[in-house]
Scaffold this motif. Structure first.
Motif, short mmCIF file in Angstrom:
data_model
loop_
_atom_site.label_atom_id
_atom_site.label_comp_id
_atom_site.label_asym_id
_atom_site.label_seq_id
_atom_site.Cartn_x
_atom_site.Cartn_y
_atom_site.Cartn_z
N PRO A 1 -8.06 17.47 0.51
CA PRO A 1 -9.09 16.74 1.27
C PRO A 1 -8.77 15.28 1.59
CG PRO A 1 -10.14 18.19 -0.30
CD PRO A 1 -8.67 18.25 -0.60
N VAL A 2 -8.13 14.56 0.68
CA VAL A 2 -7.88 13.14 0.96
C VAL A 2 -6.94 12.99 2.15
CG1 VAL A 2 -7.02 10.95 0.06
CG2 VAL A 2 -8.32 12.48 -1.44
N ALA A 3 -5.83 13.72 2.12
CA ALA A 3 -4.88 13.65 3.24
C ALA A 3 -5.51 14.16 4.53
CB ALA A 3 -3.63 14.46 2.91
N HIS A 4 -6.34 15.18 4.39
CA HIS A 4 -7.05 15.76 5.53
C HIS A 4 -7.95 14.70 6.19
CE1 HIS A 4 -9.17 18.88 7.80
NE2 HIS A 4 -10.33 18.52 7.26
N LEU A 5 -8.75 14.03 5.38
CA LEU A 5 -9.65 13.00 5.94
C LEU A 5 -8.85 11.83 6.50
CD1 LEU A 5 -12.58 12.90 3.34
CD2 LEU A 5 -12.65 13.75 5.70
N GLU A 6 -7.77 11.47 5.84
CA GLU A 6 -6.95 10.37 6.35
C GLU A 6 -6.40 10.73 7.74
OE1 GLU A 6 -3.09 9.48 4.70
OE2 GLU A 6 -3.60 7.34 4.61
N LYS A 7 -5.93 11.97 7.85
CA LYS A 7 -5.37 12.44 9.12
C LYS A 7 -6.41 12.39 10.24
CE LYS A 7 -3.20 16.60 11.05
NZ LYS A 7 -3.12 18.05 10.80
N LEU A 8 -7.67 12.65 9.87
CA LEU A 8 -8.74 12.65 10.88
C LEU A 8 -9.25 11.23 11.18
CD1 LEU A 8 -10.80 15.75 9.61
CD2 LEU A 8 -9.10 15.67 11.46
N GLY A 9 -8.64 10.24 10.57
CA GLY A 9 -9.01 8.85 10.87
C GLY A 9 -10.21 8.34 10.08
N PHE A 10 -10.68 9.16 9.14
CA PHE A 10 -11.89 8.81 8.39
C PHE A 10 -11.76 7.44 7.74
CE2 PHE A 10 -15.32 9.39 5.29
CZ PHE A 10 -16.21 10.22 5.97
N PHE A 11 -10.58 7.17 7.19
CA PHE A 11 -10.42 5.93 6.43
C PHE A 11 -10.12 4.74 7.32
CE2 PHE A 11 -8.72 9.08 3.07
CZ PHE A 11 -10.00 9.46 2.74
N SER A 12 -10.11 4.95 8.64
CA SER A 12 -9.96 3.81 9.56
C SER A 12 -11.27 3.01 9.59
CB SER A 12 -9.60 4.29 10.96
OG SER A 12 -10.67 5.04 11.52
N ARG A 13 -12.34 3.61 9.08
CA ARG A 13 -13.61 2.91 8.93
C ARG A 13 -13.82 2.57 7.46
NH1 ARG A 13 -15.42 0.28 12.47
NH2 ARG A 13 -17.34 0.13 11.28
N PRO A 14 -14.63 1.54 7.15
CA PRO A 14 -15.07 1.39 5.76
C PRO A 14 -15.72 2.71 5.34
CG PRO A 14 -15.80 -0.46 7.11
CD PRO A 14 -15.24 0.56 8.05
N SER A 15 -15.30 3.29 4.24
CA SER A 15 -15.82 4.61 3.92
C SER A 15 -16.03 4.78 2.42
CB SER A 15 -14.90 5.70 4.45
OG SER A 15 -13.57 5.45 4.04
N MET A 16 -16.89 5.73 2.11
CA MET A 16 -17.24 6.01 0.72
C MET A 16 -17.43 7.51 0.57
SD MET A 16 -20.01 6.53 -1.60
CE MET A 16 -21.57 5.84 -1.03
N VAL A 17 -16.79 8.08 -0.45
CA VAL A 17 -16.88 9.52 -0.67
C VAL A 17 -17.63 9.79 -1.98
CG1 VAL A 17 -14.80 10.04 0.65
CG2 VAL A 17 -14.61 9.61 -1.82
N ALA A 18 -18.43 10.85 -1.98
CA ALA A 18 -19.17 11.22 -3.19
C ALA A 18 -18.40 12.29 -3.97
CB ALA A 18 -20.55 11.75 -2.83
N HIS A 19 -18.48 12.20 -5.28
CA HIS A 19 -17.91 13.14 -6.25
C HIS A 19 -16.43 12.88 -6.55
CE1 HIS A 19 -21.71 15.10 -6.21
NE2 HIS A 19 -21.61 15.45 -4.94
N ALA A 20 -15.53 13.28 -5.65
CA ALA A 20 -14.09 13.04 -5.87
C ALA A 20 -13.69 13.45 -7.29
CB ALA A 20 -13.74 11.58 -5.59
N VAL A 21 -14.08 14.66 -7.67
CA VAL A 21 -13.81 15.15 -9.02
C VAL A 21 -12.35 15.61 -9.16
CG1 VAL A 21 -14.41 16.91 -10.75
CG2 VAL A 21 -16.20 15.84 -9.35
N HIS A 22 -11.88 16.32 -8.13
CA HIS A 22 -10.56 16.95 -8.23
C HIS A 22 -9.55 16.18 -7.39
CE1 HIS A 22 -12.19 20.31 -10.53
NE2 HIS A 22 -13.26 20.13 -9.79
N LEU A 23 -8.83 15.28 -8.02
CA LEU A 23 -7.87 14.41 -7.33
C LEU A 23 -6.52 14.46 -8.03
CD1 LEU A 23 -10.01 11.14 -6.92
CD2 LEU A 23 -9.60 12.91 -5.19
#
Lengths: 436, 436
Positions: A236-258
């Motif tokens: 999921p992290v690489a997936h969201l990065e690829k979609l440009g999610f982190f180009s904005r200030p962003s915050m994710v909930a849970h992030a249990v499995h990293l």
């Protein structure tokens, strides 16, 4: 709410202040000017002599707690399904009931949550749900601070996706900055596993257009991480990065499995994480790698998640869980010390919601703070009040609450809301859902 | 305390009762006759019409909580050392202060703990410490129920061992069955790693002679298990069995590090376990295999341990931790369901202390029970009150407490103790310890 009947400048004398900013506590006074803390210190400034004052004797002051992830309307389903396997719980209990939620249900459920949060010392919360106009209405009435997001599931037709995105955009346009700035808005595709990549990209674009931060659920369960790899070839992290999610200030909930690499990516992209220990334990999602996230420099805040999976909204409990479980699971008794847990629940919460000048008791910060009754056995002896706040206290110890310098809880009563009516209407709403 | 001014027979009407014995709750009435529950049920018996009554409206009744392991005097060291490595904590913080404890310190520390416990719904506690006459004195005054044990460390001369064992024996002879039977006694060598085998055997013999149960710390940390194997060639369970420990009714605290064989041995020997989740997490001792213990049929109860390693004595928190952490760690959301956690904190607590007719709300059981104020947001909606007790409630929700049918907390005030004086004296005792 207006500031009528509130003095613009006043002082708390004889107080003990856990500022959240430095080690230990400050014993002395705090001056509030309008919506801002003007001064805090041991010595009282000379020109403060004639200010209206309150006596802080027997009270411990701390920054208002920030609950950085939740679904307030879901308090209507508290205790409706517990101790169940996740999919069965969702499919047989939560989703059928939530599908019936009207905007009135959301209003009363959120109001019930707001009462509970305020009385347990939370002054700011993030809410991700539907019918957000009604949540905003409850926030306005309460005097509380909130970051509100229309959470959108994208497993639907193109037309429905369009409608939901437009709803989220118009909610943002209508409400961001309202209620004297107490309401801010984030954009929230629900999760990578419930939103197709192209739909997430449209949210990213909207967040750019509106200049708003992004929020989503991410890597809550091992199964959803596996699904992400299966469907998109990426975690999921690489997936969201690829979609440009982190180009904005962003915050994710849970992030249990990293993985370690994902933790590094979150840190490099300055992505904040809302850690929800109570919910993660109750739903058996696992234990997030919080010590590693903190070590990597990630801003980690605390959230309760919805009351159906917690089952309360007491942030003192989340602080304590955060301070306890990572010690027990890692074998390191120095993991997540008390001061760190307090910061997670206050300053880091504000930072997670991209709110400035909030989360500590310091001159120049917003006057959002709470006072606990420490003339009780579990606050003795007077050793370390930060330890007592994290390891001994509970939400019910909160006696008074101020937001923007305005008192909204006094002697455990909400001054802004009709608690009895809200309890009655919330119970009626639940009974209505059962009957429909 | 006497029963003067208390009616011998009275009734609670309009109550909701989480009996701890059956699924769900009973809505109706409960009749108390002297120190015993005479009736509980939906229908009111005809001959109850003229009984003195209290109105249970807005209250949820449950059995008084049983805290099956702790060191009440240690509340004097609450917050005196946290977030430290265990040995450093013990050697630089706990032991130097405890070495200075006088019998007055024990009295005020225990009194402070008793106030905290009573006001958070605990009606029975086990205490393992020194100067136990003074703890017994505080118990008598409070009206509470307690299982008291002189905890003895045997790493000392033969003469000192003799003195300590004799102290434990005479304490047992003086106090077992006192205070109308509210005080019972167990025999407690501190732990296998602090007591030579021959000394433990003398305790076993004394327990036989006095016809009392045995209690000890066991397998709290991985290091002490390794040490046991190194020194005696056996893990702690086999070691204690070899010493005859389990030939008496016995209960061990912690039991964090167990093999499957050890779990089977505990079950076969009917050894009860006091699970202390808060303390085990905070000291980073690990997570006990509670689901496996329960599956094997072991009676597992809950304890807070001392307030220096918890840092409060709120059994609601231990219930919730027990219900949460085993889900999160095992990945099974059905592990330790709410009703099981409630039983651990009530009936299984009584069974762990070898107390009969205690721990549920049923006819014939001791009238030890508490009432919670459920006209609060976090008890809504009225779905599942057992879930609400375990997942939503906190000690501060307790409004009234009865032991042996006598009310000792009313509207959150202890009727038997001078709370303000106890807080003052406890703080003074701590300051005295610092100064000596």
């Amino acid at each position: 709410m207006t500031t009528t009947n509130h003095p613009t400048k006043w002082i708390v004398r004889n107080g003990v202040f856990a500022t959240g900013e430095r080690e230990g506590v400050v014993r002395g006074c705090m001056i509030v000017d309008g919506d801002t803390i003007a001064y805090i210190g041991t010595e009282e400034p000379e020109d403060a002599r004639d200010l209206p004052s309150i006596d802080g004797k027997g009270l411990l002051f701390m920054p208002g707690l920030v609950n950085s992830h939740g679904h307030t309307a879901m308090s209507l389903l508290r205790g409706y399904g517990d101790d169940m396997v996740l999919q069965e719980w969702l499919q047989t209990k939560m989703w059928p009931m939530e599908a019936k939620f009207t905007s009135d249900d959301v209003y009363w459920g959120s109001s019930l949550s707001i009462v509970e949060m305020l009385k347990s010392g939370t002054t700011t919360f993030l809410d991700m749900y539907d019918h957000m106009d009604r949540v905003a209405e409850a926030v306005v009435q309460s005097g509380m601070r909130a970051s509100l997001t229309r959470g959108v599931i994208g497993l639907c037709s193109q037309q429905e996706q369009d409608d939901k995105l437009n709803d989220a955009i118009s909610f943002a346009k209508n409400w961001h900055g309202q209620a004297d700035g107490r309401i801010t808005v984030m954009m929230s595709p629900h999760a990578p596993y419930t939103c197709p990549p192209a739909f997430i990209e449209r949210f990213v674009q909207a967040a750019h257009d509106l200049d708003l931060p992004l929020h989503t659920h991410m890597s809550e369960t091992a199964a959803e991480v596996e699904q992400n790899v299966r469907e998109y070839g990426l975690r999921p992290v690489a997936h969201l990065e690829k979609l440009g999610f982190f180009s904005r200030p962003s915050m994710v909930a849970h992030a249990v499995h990293l993985t370690d690499e994902e933790i590094a990516m979150l840190a490099a992209n300055r992505v904040a994480v809302s850690h929800n220990p109570g919910s993660n334990l109750k739903l058996a999602s696992g234990v997030a790698k919080v010590p590693q996230l903190l070590k990597a420099g990630v801003v980690v805040s605390l959230g309760t998640d919805g009351a159906a999976s917690n089952n309360n909204l007491d942030m003192f409990e989340e602080m304590r869980l955060a301070a306890l479980i990572h010690k027990g699971v890692s074998g390191d008794p120095t993991a997540v010390p008390a001061a760190e847990a307090l910061r997670m629940a206050t300053l880091h919460g504000a930072q997670s919601l991209y709110l400035d000048n909030l989360g500590t008791l310091e001159a120049g910060m917003k006057a959002d703070f709470v006072a606990l009754d420490i003339e009780q056995a579990h606050f003795l002896p007077r050793t370390d009040y930060v330890s007592h706040l994290v390891y001994s206290a509970a939400g019910q110890d909160v006696r008074h609450v101020w937001v923007d310098g305005i008192q909204i809880v006094k002697n455990r009563e909400c001054l802004t809301l009709d608690e009895e009516k809200i309890r009655f209407e919330a119970q009626s709403a639940f009974e209505g859902l059962l009957a429909r």
